[in-house]
Design a protein around this motif. Sequence first.
Motif: not given
Length: 212
Positions: A159-161, A57-58, A135-137, A51-52
């Motif tokens: 946010g941070a990525f 957030r999306l 995606l983020v992965g 959840f962090s």
Amino acid sequence: MERAVTDLAAALIPAPADFAGPAPAISLERAADVVQREALLDLAFGRAARFSKTSERLREGRMPAEGLAFAAHGADGRVVGTLRLWHVTAGPGRPALLLGPLAVHPWFRDRGLGKAMMVTAINEATRLGHGAILLVGDAPYYARFGFERSLTDGLWLPGAFERARFLGLELRAGALKGARGLVSPTGDFLAAPSLSELIARESVPAVLKRSA
């Protein structure tokens, strides 16, 4: 979005020595799958950690894209894999999908279930006429499905990525060409859960983990 499950989870819940069975069946997610899906995601990533994530957030408070939420069921009917896609914009006025999380129960992580779910999701998104997926992965893992880091160069997340983990896939040629701006959620809002649903979400994961 992270890969299927952590090594720690696999070590804590090893498959039985004689574990075998038919390949899990992949289908559209049903309402009855949601609580077990939550338990699987907690097992895969940890509740606080998942959840962090910025990508959460999306997704928070939103419905997944219609016809693009998938569950895999083992021989006993339990959910052993989950994957959803979500409506977002890849910058102003450019619709896209966000993929994730992808999670697979530790017992099935080396049986090709994650790959099968990815192929199913990509093919179905293409069939439904969507143009692109973000995606983020893990880039080396998702590259096998055609995801590229360069397609997201002009985009950023709320946010941070890690830029190297922010990837894109064009389902339609040019769908992400020149895409620039903030990725924003556009899916329908999720109805607020009832008190009984909230209690079920908190209590069922522990039971599921003990029975795994």
